[in-house]
Scaffold this motif. Sequence first.
Motif, mmCIF file in Angstrom:
data_model
loop_
_atom_site.group_PDB
_atom_site.id
_atom_site.type_symbol
_atom_site.label_atom_id
_atom_site.label_comp_id
_atom_site.label_asym_id
_atom_site.label_seq_id
_atom_site.Cartn_x
_atom_site.Cartn_y
_atom_site.Cartn_z
ATOM 1 N N THR A 1 0.820 -1.202 0.000
ATOM 2 C CA THR A 1 0.000 0.000 0.000
ATOM 3 C C THR A 1 0.856 1.255 0.000
ATOM 4 O OG1 THR A 1 -1.783 -1.148 1.167
ATOM 5 C CG2 THR A 1 -1.799 1.264 1.249
ATOM 6 N N LEU A 2 1.995 1.188 0.662
ATOM 7 C CA LEU A 2 2.902 2.336 0.742
ATOM 8 C C LEU A 2 3.850 2.416 -0.450
ATOM 9 C CD1 LEU A 2 3.821 2.156 4.534
ATOM 10 C CD2 LEU A 2 2.221 3.730 3.422
ATOM 11 N N GLY A 3 3.671 1.527 -1.399
ATOM 12 C CA GLY A 3 4.496 1.553 -2.594
ATOM 13 C C GLY A 3 5.737 0.703 -2.517
ATOM 14 N N GLY A 4 5.864 -0.106 -1.485
ATOM 15 C CA GLY A 4 7.034 -0.957 -1.337
ATOM 16 C C GLY A 4 7.022 -2.113 -2.306
ATOM 17 N N THR A 5 8.192 -2.657 -2.569
ATOM 18 C CA THR A 5 8.339 -3.780 -3.491
ATOM 19 C C THR A 5 8.516 -5.083 -2.710
ATOM 20 O OG1 THR A 5 10.748 -3.585 -3.585
ATOM 21 C CG2 THR A 5 9.464 -2.266 -5.152
ATOM 22 N N ALA A 6 8.351 -6.170 -3.421
ATOM 23 C CA ALA A 6 8.555 -7.474 -2.800
ATOM 24 C C ALA A 6 9.996 -7.636 -2.324
ATOM 25 C CB ALA A 6 8.202 -8.581 -3.789
ATOM 26 N N THR A 7 10.925 -7.045 -3.078
ATOM 27 C CA THR A 7 12.345 -7.152 -2.709
ATOM 28 C C THR A 7 12.611 -6.477 -1.376
ATOM 29 O OG1 THR A 7 12.949 -7.162 -5.039
ATOM 30 C CG2 THR A 7 14.695 -6.678 -3.455
ATOM 31 N N ARG A 8 12.143 -5.260 -1.231
ATOM 32 C CA ARG A 8 12.381 -4.535 0.022
ATOM 33 C C ARG A 8 11.631 -5.185 1.180
ATOM 34 N NH1 ARG A 8 13.115 1.954 -0.772
ATOM 35 N NH2 ARG A 8 14.699 1.861 -2.417
ATOM 36 N N TRP A 9 10.464 -5.700 0.899
ATOM 37 C CA TRP A 9 9.718 -6.386 1.958
ATOM 38 C C TRP A 9 10.483 -7.601 2.445
ATOM 39 C CZ3 TRP A 9 7.541 -11.355 2.098
ATOM 40 C CH2 TRP A 9 6.703 -11.606 3.187
ATOM 41 N N LEU A 10 11.036 -8.373 1.521
ATOM 42 C CA LEU A 10 11.774 -9.569 1.906
ATOM 43 C C LEU A 10 13.056 -9.205 2.655
ATOM 44 C CD1 LEU A 10 11.641 -12.638 1.701
ATOM 45 C CD2 LEU A 10 12.980 -12.494 -0.404
ATOM 46 N N LEU A 11 13.697 -8.119 2.250
ATOM 47 C CA LEU A 11 14.884 -7.672 2.974
ATOM 48 C C LEU A 11 14.560 -7.346 4.419
ATOM 49 C CD1 LEU A 11 16.647 -5.371 0.335
ATOM 50 C CD2 LEU A 11 17.598 -7.448 1.357
ATOM 51 N N ASP A 12 13.455 -6.651 4.632
ATOM 52 C CA ASP A 12 13.065 -6.302 5.994
ATOM 53 C C ASP A 12 12.692 -7.538 6.807
ATOM 54 O OD1 ASP A 12 13.570 -3.653 5.758
ATOM 55 O OD2 ASP A 12 11.503 -3.025 5.456
ATOM 56 N N ARG A 13 12.012 -8.499 6.196
ATOM 57 C CA ARG A 13 11.648 -9.726 6.916
ATOM 58 C C ARG A 13 12.897 -10.510 7.307
ATOM 59 N NH1 ARG A 13 6.882 -9.204 9.026
ATOM 60 N NH2 ARG A 13 6.170 -11.365 8.878
ATOM 61 N N SER A 14 13.937 -10.441 6.497
ATOM 62 C CA SER A 14 15.154 -11.186 6.807
ATOM 63 C C SER A 14 15.945 -10.558 7.944
ATOM 64 C CB SER A 14 16.049 -11.273 5.561
ATOM 65 O OG SER A 14 16.598 -10.006 5.235
ATOM 66 N N ALA A 15 15.689 -9.286 8.250
ATOM 67 C CA ALA A 15 16.475 -8.594 9.273
ATOM 68 C C ALA A 15 16.295 -9.209 10.649
ATOM 69 C CB ALA A 15 16.081 -7.114 9.308
ATOM 70 N N ARG A 16 15.124 -9.717 10.939
ATOM 71 C CA ARG A 16 14.870 -10.305 12.253
ATOM 72 C C ARG A 16 15.305 -11.776 12.305
ATOM 73 N NH1 ARG A 16 10.873 -9.890 16.410
ATOM 74 N NH2 ARG A 16 11.471 -11.427 17.991
ATOM 75 N N LEU A 17 15.273 -12.456 11.180
ATOM 76 C CA LEU A 17 15.472 -13.904 11.181
ATOM 77 C C LEU A 17 16.930 -14.328 11.137
ATOM 78 C CD1 LEU A 17 12.607 -14.876 8.702
ATOM 79 C CD2 LEU A 17 12.671 -15.379 11.147
ATOM 80 N N PHE A 18 17.740 -13.654 10.323
ATOM 81 C CA PHE A 18 19.066 -14.194 10.052
ATOM 82 C C PHE A 18 20.124 -13.911 11.118
ATOM 83 C CE2 PHE A 18 17.310 -14.712 5.784
ATOM 84 C CZ PHE A 18 17.776 -15.985 5.501
ATOM 85 N N PRO A 19 20.129 -12.766 11.801
ATOM 86 C CA PRO A 19 21.164 -12.583 12.835
ATOM 87 C C PRO A 19 21.182 -13.678 13.899
ATOM 88 C CG PRO A 19 20.199 -10.470 12.280
ATOM 89 C CD PRO A 19 19.388 -11.505 11.558
ATOM 90 N N PRO A 20 20.036 -14.076 14.490
ATOM 91 C CA PRO A 20 20.101 -15.170 15.479
ATOM 92 C C PRO A 20 20.573 -16.486 14.872
ATOM 93 C CG PRO A 20 18.027 -13.965 15.673
ATOM 94 C CD PRO A 20 18.676 -13.520 14.408
ATOM 95 N N VAL A 21 20.203 -16.750 13.627
ATOM 96 C CA VAL A 21 20.601 -18.006 12.983
ATOM 97 C C VAL A 21 22.106 -18.037 12.737
ATOM 98 C CG1 VAL A 21 20.346 -19.428 10.916
ATOM 99 C CG2 VAL A 21 18.342 -18.345 11.929
ATOM 100 N N THR A 22 22.666 -16.924 12.259
ATOM 101 C CA THR A 22 24.102 -16.903 11.982
ATOM 102 C C THR A 22 24.916 -17.051 13.270
ATOM 103 O OG1 THR A 22 24.062 -14.466 12.026
ATOM 104 C CG2 THR A 22 23.849 -15.527 9.885
ATOM 105 N N VAL A 23 24.490 -16.383 14.332
ATOM 106 C CA VAL A 23 25.200 -16.523 15.609
ATOM 107 C C VAL A 23 25.096 -17.967 16.111
ATOM 108 C CG1 VAL A 23 25.175 -15.847 18.048
ATOM 109 C CG2 VAL A 23 24.976 -14.112 16.272
ATOM 110 N N PHE A 24 23.922 -18.561 15.982
ATOM 111 C CA PHE A 24 23.722 -19.949 16.396
ATOM 112 C C PHE A 24 24.688 -20.877 15.669
ATOM 113 C CE2 PHE A 24 21.590 -23.998 15.350
ATOM 114 C CZ PHE A 24 21.445 -24.535 16.624
ATOM 115 N N LEU A 25 24.786 -20.729 14.353
ATOM 116 C CA LEU A 25 25.643 -21.617 13.571
ATOM 117 C C LEU A 25 27.121 -21.399 13.896
ATOM 118 C CD1 LEU A 25 23.879 -21.510 10.088
ATOM 119 C CD2 LEU A 25 23.824 -23.333 11.787
#
Length: 460
Positions: free
Chosen positions: A89-113
């Motif tokens: 609705t705000l004009g965002g793209t799927a790419t930027r949306w996916l980038l933002d969703r990855s911000a919360r998920l990947f840091p804990p996973v990388t530290v875990f590994l």
Amino acid sequence: MGLQDLVARTPQSRRRDLDLLRAAAIGAVVLGHWLVVTVERTSDGQLAGFSALPELSEIHALTWLFQVMPVFFIVGGVANAISWTGRRTLGGTATRWLLDRSARLFPPVTVFLLVVAGCAAVARLAGVPPDVVARAVALVVLPLWFLVVYLGVTALTPLTHRLHERHGLVVPVALVAGVAVGDVLRLATGNELAAAGSFAFGWLAIHQVGYAWHDGTLRLGTRRAVTLVVVGLGTLLLLTGPGPYPVSMVTVPGDAIQNSSPPTLALLALAATQLGLVALVARQAERWLAHPRSWAFVVAVNAVVLTLYLWHLVAVAFGAFALDALGLLPSNDPGTVAWWLGRVPWLVTLAVVLAVLVALLGRVETRAPARRSLPGAVVRERSRAGAGLAVALARTGPVFGAYAAAVAGLLWLTVAGGTGDLHGPLVVPTGALVLVLGSAAVLRFGRAGARLGPAPKPPR
């Protein structure tokens, strides 16, 4: 930002019941795993863990209470629909949306590994037998299977949500039909690979139902929710009683058919039952969560929910070694009175260990949203070439390529852990580590590029 600030800044429009369901689902998974894991000494004097479920067939029906991954995917469908439609609705793209969703998920996973690989390497250098280290690593990487599926489903959200808007409930019905075909082929041939497509069909179907519940395509008033519970539970009883499916909704080592790997029609019947139940409690949950103390507790759990999930089996390894060193390791004879009584100190010990791990590592997850704006500032201080590279990495191709590579790396780790193919100096497959860590770095730099690029324009 402190807990009280998070509570105070909660918008009135937030679906608080989703946060409660997410926290409850992860809590049930943690408790379920802890209850059935049993540790014993092998003939060579080493510690080894195993699932008690093969010897506890009389309580397999209780797994219907602990198999709550369908709830997580329903909640994920609602949350992704809210997030994606709001960004669009705000004009965002799927790419930027996916980038933002990855911000919360990947840091804990990388530290875990990194921690798991580092600890495995240290253990090998300290002279711990390779098979002991491999068994420990196989145990702690087990939760990654869920992330493989969930990250894949999340990446497809812009596409699957468009299908939902065009075709509505036809989409999950078609996906359920795909699961049914896979089940028929598997039951007829005895070949698990015949139903491999159900890994995608089953979880996507449940995720799509979340879209429908969110926008009202699937209206679940009290009467319909009760009907869904009754029909879903009745179907589940038929499929696991006279039907061909096992009663357990979680993996039971040695069983020919597993309801969750990949999802079967029986698991989808359980998902329908759970959907009816969560719809029934949603309004009452919203009223309860209106109280500041109740909401603060749910916010606190959700702030570290991925950390809890990733590290809860590490707590099993540490807890077992600690209890063994103290001579307090519980009975390894499942189903006996001594075994059941031993579950109490076992659970208490694991809870304490996990609390310590979360205290030490939870900040990686809680600070991830706050760091979303940091990379842009960092890149601006660098050369124009660095900024240009960041902007290039924020484009669709690199983002989806890095995301897909990260999922492939996690799948590699999951398969290696399940088959016991764990070797080398880090025990964790080096190629898989490179894929996940490298992809996480690309996505992090891409988020910087997204902020350096032109701002999106809302659609007219």
